[in-house]
Design a protein around this motif. Sequence first.
Motif, PDB file in Angstrom:
ATOM      1  N   ILE A 189       6.489   6.046   0.542  1.00 53.93           N
ATOM      2  CA  ILE A 189       5.590   7.028  -0.064  1.00 53.93           C
ATOM      3  C   ILE A 189       5.341   6.565  -1.495  1.00 53.93           C
ATOM      4  O   ILE A 189       6.010   7.001  -2.444  1.00 53.93           O
ATOM      5  CB  ILE A 189       6.188   8.445  -0.022  1.00 53.93           C
ATOM      6  CG1 ILE A 189       6.603   8.810   1.402  1.00 53.93           C
ATOM      7  CG2 ILE A 189       5.184   9.464  -0.545  1.00 53.93           C
ATOM      8  CD1 ILE A 189       7.284  10.162   1.517  1.00 53.93           C
ATOM      9  N   SER A 190       4.428   5.650  -1.638  1.00 57.51           N
ATOM     10  CA  SER A 190       4.139   5.019  -2.926  1.00 57.51           C
ATOM     11  C   SER A 190       2.778   5.484  -3.419  1.00 57.51           C
ATOM     12  O   SER A 190       1.755   5.199  -2.797  1.00 57.51           O
ATOM     13  CB  SER A 190       4.160   3.493  -2.776  1.00 57.51           C
ATOM     14  OG  SER A 190       3.676   2.865  -3.941  1.00 57.51           O
ATOM     15  N   SER A 191       2.767   6.200  -4.535  1.00 59.76           N
ATOM     16  CA  SER A 191       1.504   6.680  -5.077  1.00 59.76           C
ATOM     17  C   SER A 191       0.565   5.529  -5.410  1.00 59.76           C
ATOM     18  O   SER A 191      -0.653   5.643  -5.237  1.00 59.76           O
ATOM     19  CB  SER A 191       1.764   7.523  -6.334  1.00 59.76           C
ATOM     20  OG  SER A 191       2.482   8.693  -6.009  1.00 59.76           O
ATOM     21  N   ALA A 192       1.121   4.418  -5.877  1.00 58.19           N
ATOM     22  CA  ALA A 192       0.278   3.270  -6.214  1.00 58.19           C
ATOM     23  C   ALA A 192      -0.454   2.740  -4.987  1.00 58.19           C
ATOM     24  O   ALA A 192      -1.627   2.352  -5.066  1.00 58.19           O
ATOM     25  CB  ALA A 192       1.139   2.180  -6.843  1.00 58.19           C
ATOM     26  N   GLU A 193       0.215   2.719  -3.840  1.00 54.97           N
ATOM     27  CA  GLU A 193      -0.427   2.240  -2.622  1.00 54.97           C
ATOM     28  C   GLU A 193      -1.350   3.296  -2.022  1.00 54.97           C
ATOM     29  O   GLU A 193      -2.419   2.973  -1.491  1.00 54.97           O
ATOM     30  CB  GLU A 193       0.633   1.828  -1.610  1.00 54.97           C
ATOM     31  CG  GLU A 193       1.430   0.601  -2.026  1.00 54.97           C
ATOM     32  CD  GLU A 193       2.415   0.166  -0.961  1.00 54.97           C
ATOM     33  OE1 GLU A 193       2.755   1.002  -0.099  1.00 54.97           O
ATOM     34  OE2 GLU A 193       2.823  -1.006  -0.986  1.00 54.97           O
ATOM     35  N   LEU A 194      -0.942   4.565  -2.111  1.00 54.31           N
ATOM     36  CA  LEU A 194      -1.771   5.635  -1.548  1.00 54.31           C
ATOM     37  C   LEU A 194      -3.079   5.776  -2.302  1.00 54.31           C
ATOM     38  O   LEU A 194      -4.086   6.212  -1.732  1.00 54.31           O
ATOM     39  CB  LEU A 194      -1.002   6.955  -1.583  1.00 54.31           C
ATOM     40  CG  LEU A 194       0.230   7.036  -0.682  1.00 54.31           C
ATOM     41  CD1 LEU A 194       0.989   8.336  -0.944  1.00 54.31           C
ATOM     42  CD2 LEU A 194      -0.155   6.927   0.791  1.00 54.31           C
ATOM     43  N   LEU A 195      -3.084   5.419  -3.576  1.00 54.74           N
ATOM     44  CA  LEU A 195      -4.304   5.520  -4.367  1.00 54.74           C
ATOM     45  C   LEU A 195      -5.416   4.672  -3.767  1.00 54.74           C
ATOM     46  O   LEU A 195      -6.599   5.018  -3.863  1.00 54.74           O
ATOM     47  CB  LEU A 195      -4.025   5.089  -5.809  1.00 54.74           C
ATOM     48  CG  LEU A 195      -5.177   5.210  -6.804  1.00 54.74           C
ATOM     49  CD1 LEU A 195      -5.646   6.654  -6.910  1.00 54.74           C
ATOM     50  CD2 LEU A 195      -4.761   4.688  -8.173  1.00 54.74           C
ATOM     51  N   GLY A 196      -5.056   3.562  -3.112  1.00 50.31           N
ATOM     52  CA  GLY A 196      -6.064   2.725  -2.475  1.00 50.31           C
ATOM     53  C   GLY A 196      -6.662   3.345  -1.220  1.00 50.31           C
ATOM     54  O   GLY A 196      -7.772   2.986  -0.825  1.00 50.31           O
ATOM     55  N   SER A 197      -5.952   4.283  -0.612  1.00 52.00           N
ATOM     56  CA  SER A 197      -6.433   4.935   0.604  1.00 52.00           C
ATOM     57  C   SER A 197      -7.068   6.288   0.326  1.00 52.00           C
ATOM     58  O   SER A 197      -7.979   6.707   1.040  1.00 52.00           O
ATOM     59  CB  SER A 197      -5.268   5.123   1.591  1.00 52.00           C
ATOM     60  OG  SER A 197      -4.656   3.894   1.903  1.00 52.00           O
ATOM     61  N   TRP A 198      -6.577   6.971  -0.694  1.00 50.04           N
ATOM     62  CA  TRP A 198      -7.058   8.313  -1.020  1.00 50.04           C
ATOM     63  C   TRP A 198      -7.805   8.259  -2.354  1.00 50.04           C
ATOM     64  O   TRP A 198      -7.234   7.884  -3.378  1.00 50.04           O
ATOM     65  CB  TRP A 198      -5.907   9.306  -1.129  1.00 50.04           C
ATOM     66  CG  TRP A 198      -5.055   9.411   0.115  1.00 50.04           C
ATOM     67  CD1 TRP A 198      -5.386   9.010   1.372  1.00 50.04           C
ATOM     68  CD2 TRP A 198      -3.741   9.957   0.187  1.00 50.04           C
ATOM     69  NE1 TRP A 198      -4.365   9.275   2.252  1.00 50.04           N
ATOM     70  CE2 TRP A 198      -3.339   9.863   1.549  1.00 50.04           C
ATOM     71  CE3 TRP A 198      -2.864  10.527  -0.723  1.00 50.04           C
ATOM     72  CZ2 TRP A 198      -2.090  10.303   1.992  1.00 50.04           C
ATOM     73  CZ3 TRP A 198      -1.633  10.972  -0.293  1.00 50.04           C
ATOM     74  CH2 TRP A 198      -1.256  10.866   1.056  1.00 50.04           C
ATOM     75  N   ALA A 199      -9.052   8.643  -2.383  1.00 54.10           N
ATOM     76  CA  ALA A 199      -9.847   8.584  -3.606  1.00 54.10           C
ATOM     77  C   ALA A 199      -9.378   9.646  -4.597  1.00 54.10           C
ATOM     78  O   ALA A 199      -8.866  10.697  -4.211  1.00 54.10           O
ATOM     79  CB  ALA A 199     -11.321   8.784  -3.272  1.00 54.10           C
ATOM     80  N   GLY A 200      -9.597   9.344  -5.872  1.00 54.25           N
ATOM     81  CA  GLY A 200      -9.317  10.324  -6.908  1.00 54.25           C
ATOM     82  C   GLY A 200      -7.983  10.115  -7.584  1.00 54.25           C
ATOM     83  O   GLY A 200      -7.136   9.346  -7.111  1.00 54.25           O
ATOM     84  N   PRO A 201      -7.752  10.796  -8.688  1.00 52.61           N
ATOM     85  CA  PRO A 201      -6.447  10.728  -9.372  1.00 52.61           C
ATOM     86  C   PRO A 201      -5.344  11.223  -8.441  1.00 52.61           C
ATOM     87  O   PRO A 201      -5.571  12.094  -7.598  1.00 52.61           O
ATOM     88  CB  PRO A 201      -6.627  11.660 -10.580  1.00 52.61           C
ATOM     89  CG  PRO A 201      -8.100  11.808 -10.744  1.00 52.61           C
ATOM     90  CD  PRO A 201      -8.694  11.687  -9.379  1.00 52.61           C
ATOM     91  N   ILE A 202      -4.145  10.676  -8.626  1.00 53.35           N
ATOM     92  CA  ILE A 202      -3.029  11.023  -7.747  1.00 53.35           C
ATOM     93  C   ILE A 202      -1.784  11.304  -8.581  1.00 53.35           C
ATOM     94  O   ILE A 202      -1.604  10.722  -9.653  1.00 53.35           O
ATOM     95  CB  ILE A 202      -2.761   9.896  -6.725  1.00 53.35           C
ATOM     96  CG1 ILE A 202      -1.788  10.355  -5.640  1.00 53.35           C
ATOM     97  CG2 ILE A 202      -2.247   8.636  -7.415  1.00 53.35           C
ATOM     98  CD1 ILE A 202      -1.665   9.363  -4.486  1.00 53.35           C
ATOM     99  N   TRP A 203      -0.953  12.202  -8.096  1.00 57.76           N
ATOM    100  CA  TRP A 203       0.319  12.460  -8.772  1.00 57.76           C
ATOM    101  C   TRP A 203       1.311  11.331  -8.499  1.00 57.76           C
ATOM    102  O   TRP A 203       1.273  10.708  -7.413  1.00 57.76           O
ATOM    103  CB  TRP A 203       0.909  13.782  -8.287  1.00 57.76           C
ATOM    104  CG  TRP A 203       0.455  14.982  -9.063  1.00 57.76           C
ATOM    105  CD1 TRP A 203       1.028  15.511 -10.175  1.00 57.76           C
ATOM    106  CD2 TRP A 203      -0.677  15.807  -8.782  1.00 57.76           C
ATOM    107  NE1 TRP A 203       0.332  16.614 -10.614  1.00 57.76           N
ATOM    108  CE2 TRP A 203      -0.725  16.831  -9.775  1.00 57.76           C
ATOM    109  CE3 TRP A 203      -1.672  15.807  -7.788  1.00 57.76           C
ATOM    110  CZ2 TRP A 203      -1.699  17.816  -9.799  1.00 57.76           C
ATOM    111  CZ3 TRP A 203      -2.649  16.788  -7.817  1.00 57.76           C
ATOM    112  CH2 TRP A 203      -2.653  17.773  -8.820  1.00 57.76           C
ATOM    113  N   THR A 204       2.172  11.055  -9.464  1.00 59.56           N
ATOM    114  CA  THR A 204       3.178   9.995  -9.313  1.00 59.56           C
ATOM    115  C   THR A 204       4.454  10.540  -8.667  1.00 59.56           C
ATOM    116  O   THR A 204       5.542  10.052  -8.933  1.00 59.56           O
ATOM    117  CB  THR A 204       3.507   9.370 -10.674  1.00 59.56           C
ATOM    118  OG1 THR A 204       3.943  10.404 -11.559  1.00 59.56           O
ATOM    119  CG2 THR A 204       2.301   8.665 -11.251  1.00 59.56           C
TER     120      THR A 204
END
Length: 299
Positions: A189-204
């Motif tokens: 569950i890596s926010s850095a990797e999920l950012l590439g799949s989910w658009a928009g700002p993401i929580w860390t």
Amino acid sequence: MSATTRHAEPTTFLRAATRPRMLALLAVLLLAAVVCARLGMWQLDRAEIRGGADEAQAQAEREARAPQDIGDVFAPQTSFTGELVGQQVVARGSYEPDGQLLVVERAIGEEVGYLVLTPLRVTDTLPSTPGDDAGEAAPVLPVVRGWVADPDDAAALAVPTGEVTVTGYLQASEGPGLGGQPAGRVDAISSAELLGSWAGPIWTGYVVLADAEPADAAHSAGLELVPTPTRSGSGMNIQNLAYAAQWWIFGGFALFVWIRLVRDEAAGDGPAPVEPVDPAEPVGEPGAVTQQTGASAAP
């Protein structure tokens, strides 16, 4: 004439170490080292017991606090600090079923299965949050909705539609995974990797779901809630750990002292007793004594 002493002759380390007095000293110091090691292990057990009790108390206090809006706790794309682990938060938004992922090889008890990770597009964040006035997508919050043993079970579970209010516990984002997973699955569950799949700002960090309004029908259909997260490495009492380290240092020092004494013994630094000299026995060679006497008797 009284007895005198002289320094022992140098020898090898092995010979010095096998002398009776050094072996006796070794036995005493080994006993002291064993006692120190046992005391250190006792302090280590105490550190684990006291640390577990302290963490359980802290966890109970965190769970007893009223949940806060996630936007009031920390903003998307800001650093996640350790004290946030286990913090209860509330977030409101809509799930995005197309972005749902399964996190592989996650165990509950002794059974290994999959975490169901669903993106929640949060709509009630603070006014200063990116996405509110710049035309960007609203921030996305990773939510672990639960756990399943069989991935086919997760595929059959419907994702809630419409606006939902989720309450759960914060946990820090993980490091990047190894990859190589089939589509729809990840190993971290890596926010850095999920950012590439989910658009928009993401929580860390991500939220481990505890409750939802309206209720998530998937939980009555077999989706199991995940236990409350705890801080990693918080199960040991620091004070008792320091005591354990001190005892082990004392035990090691006892062995160091013996090695140092053996080295001094081998170098000949220790005094060795010399037998008393008989006063009636001439000192030196007889000839030297006679010449000295004769020289003294000359006029």
